[in-house]
Design a protein around this motif. Sequence first.
Motif, PDB file in Angstrom:
ATOM      1  N   ALA A 142       0.832  -1.205   0.000  1.00 40.95           N
ATOM      2  CA  ALA A 142       0.000   0.000   0.000  1.00 40.95           C
ATOM      3  C   ALA A 142       0.868   1.257   0.000  1.00 40.95           C
ATOM      4  O   ALA A 142       0.421   2.322  -0.427  1.00 40.95           O
ATOM      5  CB  ALA A 142      -0.936  -0.005   1.205  1.00 40.95           C
ATOM      6  N   ASP A 143       2.110   1.123   0.454  1.00 39.44           N
ATOM      7  CA  ASP A 143       3.028   2.275   0.452  1.00 39.44           C
ATOM      8  C   ASP A 143       3.377   2.724  -0.963  1.00 39.44           C
ATOM      9  O   ASP A 143       3.783   3.856  -1.172  1.00 39.44           O
ATOM     10  CB  ASP A 143       4.332   1.919   1.193  1.00 39.44           C
ATOM     11  N   LEU A 144       3.230   1.817  -1.947  1.00 37.31           N
ATOM     12  CA  LEU A 144       3.571   2.156  -3.330  1.00 37.31           C
ATOM     13  C   LEU A 144       2.346   2.585  -4.133  1.00 37.31           C
ATOM     14  O   LEU A 144       2.470   3.110  -5.243  1.00 37.31           O
ATOM     15  CB  LEU A 144       4.230   0.949  -4.024  1.00 37.31           C
ATOM     16  N   ALA A 145       1.168   2.345  -3.564  1.00 36.33           N
ATOM     17  CA  ALA A 145      -0.075   2.636  -4.299  1.00 36.33           C
ATOM     18  C   ALA A 145      -0.627   4.001  -3.914  1.00 36.33           C
ATOM     19  O   ALA A 145      -0.310   4.539  -2.858  1.00 36.33           O
ATOM     20  CB  ALA A 145      -1.101   1.556  -4.001  1.00 36.33           C
ATOM     21  N   ASP A 146      -1.453   4.533  -4.785  1.00 32.63           N
ATOM     22  CA  ASP A 146      -2.145   5.804  -4.573  1.00 32.63           C
ATOM     23  C   ASP A 146      -3.180   5.593  -3.452  1.00 32.63           C
ATOM     24  O   ASP A 146      -4.105   4.786  -3.588  1.00 32.63           O
ATOM     25  CB  ASP A 146      -2.833   6.153  -5.913  1.00 32.63           C
ATOM     26  N   GLN A 147      -2.973   6.318  -2.354  1.00 33.00           N
ATOM     27  CA  GLN A 147      -3.797   6.090  -1.168  1.00 33.00           C
ATOM     28  C   GLN A 147      -5.299   6.219  -1.424  1.00 33.00           C
ATOM     29  O   GLN A 147      -6.101   5.410  -0.947  1.00 33.00           O
ATOM     30  CB  GLN A 147      -3.387   7.105  -0.099  1.00 33.00           C
ATOM     31  N   SER A 148      -5.679   7.237  -2.211  1.00 33.03           N
ATOM     32  CA  SER A 148      -7.113   7.458  -2.430  1.00 33.03           C
ATOM     33  C   SER A 148      -7.700   6.316  -3.262  1.00 33.03           C
ATOM     34  O   SER A 148      -8.856   5.928  -3.086  1.00 33.03           O
ATOM     35  CB  SER A 148      -7.342   8.802  -3.126  1.00 33.03           C
ATOM     36  N   VAL A 149      -6.877   5.752  -4.163  1.00 36.46           N
ATOM     37  CA  VAL A 149      -7.364   4.637  -4.986  1.00 36.46           C
ATOM     38  C   VAL A 149      -7.481   3.372  -4.118  1.00 36.46           C
ATOM     39  O   VAL A 149      -8.443   2.599  -4.239  1.00 36.46           O
ATOM     40  CB  VAL A 149      -6.433   4.395  -6.198  1.00 36.46           C
ATOM     41  N   THR A 150      -6.524   3.192  -3.211  1.00 41.24           N
ATOM     42  CA  THR A 150      -6.590   2.020  -2.320  1.00 41.24           C
ATOM     43  C   THR A 150      -7.868   2.070  -1.482  1.00 41.24           C
ATOM     44  O   THR A 150      -8.523   1.044  -1.269  1.00 41.24           O
ATOM     45  CB  THR A 150      -5.330   1.958  -1.422  1.00 41.24           C
ATOM     46  N   GLU A 151      -8.234   3.275  -1.041  1.00 39.74           N
ATOM     47  CA  GLU A 151      -9.483   3.425  -0.287  1.00 39.74           C
ATOM     48  C   GLU A 151     -10.673   2.959  -1.130  1.00 39.74           C
ATOM     49  O   GLU A 151     -11.572   2.282  -0.634  1.00 39.74           O
ATOM     50  CB  GLU A 151      -9.692   4.899   0.112  1.00 39.74           C
ATOM     51  N   LYS A 152     -10.642   3.316  -2.410  1.00 38.55           N
ATOM     52  CA  LYS A 152     -11.751   2.922  -3.307  1.00 38.55           C
ATOM     53  C   LYS A 152     -11.769   1.404  -3.490  1.00 38.55           C
ATOM     54  O   LYS A 152     -12.828   0.786  -3.571  1.00 38.55           O
ATOM     55  CB  LYS A 152     -11.609   3.610  -4.667  1.00 38.55           C
ATOM     56  N   TRP A 153     -10.576   0.812  -3.574  1.00 36.86           N
ATOM     57  CA  TRP A 153     -10.528  -0.656  -3.710  1.00 36.86           C
ATOM     58  C   TRP A 153     -11.075  -1.333  -2.458  1.00 36.86           C
ATOM     59  O   TRP A 153     -11.720  -2.384  -2.538  1.00 36.86           O
ATOM     60  CB  TRP A 153      -9.095  -1.129  -3.994  1.00 36.86           C
ATOM     61  N   LYS A 154     -10.808  -0.729  -1.304  1.00 33.10           N
ATOM     62  CA  LYS A 154     -11.326  -1.314  -0.062  1.00 33.10           C
ATOM     63  C   LYS A 154     -12.850  -1.362  -0.136  1.00 33.10           C
ATOM     64  O   LYS A 154     -13.464  -2.381   0.151  1.00 33.10           O
ATOM     65  CB  LYS A 154     -10.892  -0.468   1.139  1.00 33.10           C
ATOM     66  N   VAL A 155     -13.431  -0.227  -0.555  1.00 34.00           N
ATOM     67  CA  VAL A 155     -14.891  -0.150  -0.657  1.00 34.00           C
ATOM     68  C   VAL A 155     -15.389  -1.178  -1.687  1.00 34.00           C
ATOM     69  O   VAL A 155     -16.369  -1.890  -1.464  1.00 34.00           O
ATOM     70  CB  VAL A 155     -15.336   1.287  -1.045  1.00 34.00           C
ATOM     71  N   TYR A 156     -14.670  -1.274  -2.794  1.00 33.21           N
ATOM     72  CA  TYR A 156     -15.044  -2.201  -3.876  1.00 33.21           C
ATOM     73  C   TYR A 156     -15.154  -3.640  -3.334  1.00 33.21           C
ATOM     74  O   TYR A 156     -16.143  -4.327  -3.566  1.00 33.21           O
ATOM     75  CB  TYR A 156     -13.982  -2.122  -4.978  1.00 33.21           C
ATOM     76  N   PHE A 157     -14.123  -4.066  -2.604  1.00 30.74           N
ATOM     77  CA  PHE A 157     -14.139  -5.444  -2.092  1.00 30.74           C
ATOM     78  C   PHE A 157     -15.125  -5.605  -0.939  1.00 30.74           C
ATOM     79  O   PHE A 157     -15.758  -6.646  -0.800  1.00 30.74           O
ATOM     80  CB  PHE A 157     -12.734  -5.893  -1.670  1.00 30.74           C
ATOM     81  N   GLU A 158     -15.251  -4.561  -0.122  1.00 32.00           N
ATOM     82  CA  GLU A 158     -16.197  -4.628   0.996  1.00 32.00           C
ATOM     83  C   GLU A 158     -17.624  -4.748   0.477  1.00 32.00           C
ATOM     84  O   GLU A 158     -18.440  -5.487   1.033  1.00 32.00           O
ATOM     85  CB  GLU A 158     -16.047  -3.388   1.897  1.00 32.00           C
ATOM     86  N   GLU A 159     -17.903  -4.048  -0.615  1.00 28.28           N
ATOM     87  CA  GLU A 159     -19.254  -4.129  -1.194  1.00 28.28           C
ATOM     88  C   GLU A 159     -19.543  -5.534  -1.700  1.00 28.28           C
ATOM     89  O   GLU A 159     -20.682  -5.937  -1.860  1.00 28.28           O
ATOM     90  CB  GLU A 159     -19.407  -3.106  -2.328  1.00 28.28           C
ATOM     91  N   LYS A 160     -18.486  -6.285  -1.970  1.00 32.35           N
ATOM     92  CA  LYS A 160     -18.675  -7.675  -2.403  1.00 32.35           C
ATOM     93  C   LYS A 160     -18.707  -8.619  -1.195  1.00 32.35           C
ATOM     94  O   LYS A 160     -18.661  -9.837  -1.344  1.00 32.35           O
ATOM     95  CB  LYS A 160     -17.550  -8.091  -3.354  1.00 32.35           C
ATOM     96  N   GLY A 161     -18.699  -8.030   0.003  1.00 36.78           N
ATOM     97  CA  GLY A 161     -18.855  -8.825   1.219  1.00 36.78           C
ATOM     98  C   GLY A 161     -17.551  -9.263   1.866  1.00 36.78           C
ATOM     99  O   GLY A 161     -17.558 -10.053   2.810  1.00 36.78           O
ATOM    100  N   ALA A 162     -16.401  -8.753   1.388  1.00 39.52           N
ATOM    101  CA  ALA A 162     -15.128  -9.202   1.947  1.00 39.52           C
ATOM    102  C   ALA A 162     -14.662  -8.294   3.081  1.00 39.52           C
ATOM    103  O   ALA A 162     -15.079  -7.141   3.170  1.00 39.52           O
ATOM    104  CB  ALA A 162     -14.066  -9.217   0.859  1.00 39.52           C
ATOM    105  N   MET A 163     -13.805  -8.839   3.938  1.00 40.01           N
ATOM    106  CA  MET A 163     -13.132  -8.006   4.923  1.00 40.01           C
ATOM    107  C   MET A 163     -11.779  -7.621   4.318  1.00 40.01           C
ATOM    108  O   MET A 163     -11.086  -8.483   3.781  1.00 40.01           O
ATOM    109  CB  MET A 163     -12.944  -8.776   6.219  1.00 40.01           C
ATOM    110  N   VAL A 164     -11.422  -6.341   4.368  1.00 39.47           N
ATOM    111  CA  VAL A 164     -10.231  -5.851   3.655  1.00 39.47           C
ATOM    112  C   VAL A 164      -9.360  -4.962   4.539  1.00 39.47           C
ATOM    113  O   VAL A 164      -9.880  -4.129   5.274  1.00 39.47           O
ATOM    114  CB  VAL A 164     -10.645  -4.980   2.426  1.00 39.47           C
ATOM    115  N   LEU A 165      -8.049  -5.137   4.426  1.00 40.51           N
ATOM    116  CA  LEU A 165      -7.111  -4.234   5.104  1.00 40.51           C
ATOM    117  C   LEU A 165      -6.039  -3.812   4.114  1.00 40.51           C
ATOM    118  O   LEU A 165      -5.596  -4.623   3.297  1.00 40.51           O
ATOM    119  CB  LEU A 165      -6.409  -4.955   6.266  1.00 40.51           C
ATOM    120  N   ALA A 166      -5.603  -2.561   4.196  1.00 37.76           N
ATOM    121  CA  ALA A 166      -4.458  -2.117   3.398  1.00 37.76           C
ATOM    122  C   ALA A 166      -3.228  -2.227   4.284  1.00 37.76           C
ATOM    123  O   ALA A 166      -3.251  -1.778   5.435  1.00 37.76           O
ATOM    124  CB  ALA A 166      -4.657  -0.666   2.955  1.00 37.76           C
TER     125      ALA A 166
END
Length: 286
Positions: free
Chosen positions: A60-84
Amino acid sequence: MTIQWFPGHMAKARREVTEKLKFIDVVIELLDARVPLASRNPMIDEIVSHKPRLILLNKADLADQSVTEKWKVYFEEKGAMVLAVNAQTGKGTEKIPNACKQLAKPIIDKMISKGMKPRAVRAMILGIPNVGKSTLINRLASKRTAQVGDRPGVTKKQQWIKVGKELELLDTPGILWPKFEDQIIGYRLAATGAIKDELLDFQDIALFILNYLKDHYPTSVQERYKLDHVPDDGLALFDEIGKKRGCLLGGGYVDYDKAAEIILREMRSGTLGRISLEKPEIMVSR
Ligand code: G4P
């Protein structure tokens, strides 16, 4: 280590993972935060469908933080538990034991209701090569616990690593193959260093990166290479960077091999900035 995946290797990898799944309560699926879909095994849902799963967006240190937040939401909406997380420094990894405990609660509760003694949650890390599995295991390891090699069906002795009091981690990760669906996925994986350079042309990968950066991260490229402006054409940008960096052949021609090497190295190491090569809003049905 890079693995060449052939059908026989894939079948073997799948068998090995399926074998390990018998001993664990929770699967920790490691993805690269910069390319969460490309770094995902295409058959993961089928292979681990019956186990609760924690998704980790690593590097996550190499990724765009705001995009990682969006990915978290993306996977959470599919019912997953997610951590960066950042497996290298450990940032975010302190939340892993609790998340696993939460995911395994129904299993542990059931054991207790049957009169069994409560025990630590057992988990294994799963992911494609180079996603950071060994780094994470080393980061989480405090001490090793008992071997379980005498269980039927286990050929190699499995070791458990204790993570605090309530989590035990299999000391060897499950390794699965990445997606090979189309060339763009190959480029994304190569750009992050997940697949062998020799499998793709260096210059092609650099051009792919530049075409993406000029559209999505023009300021990062402009600042890094001190450009007056960012050309709207990837090849022109390649030229500009080559010239700025003194990658020249006789006659003033740009040495694209040399320039490509710099671009790739700087992209992979984060020197070019925190860049996500996949964004949920631009991923069409993948
Ligand atoms: P694997 O077991 O899944 O195959 O991956 P491994 O842990 O070997 O990690 C692959 C590379 O990714 C390593 O770099 C490792 O240091 C790096 N890495 C792992 N997690 C993170 C993270 O969260 N952030 C960053 N920035 N890098 C991470 P390497 O180039 O192979 O070695 P080195 O640079 O550590 O010497």
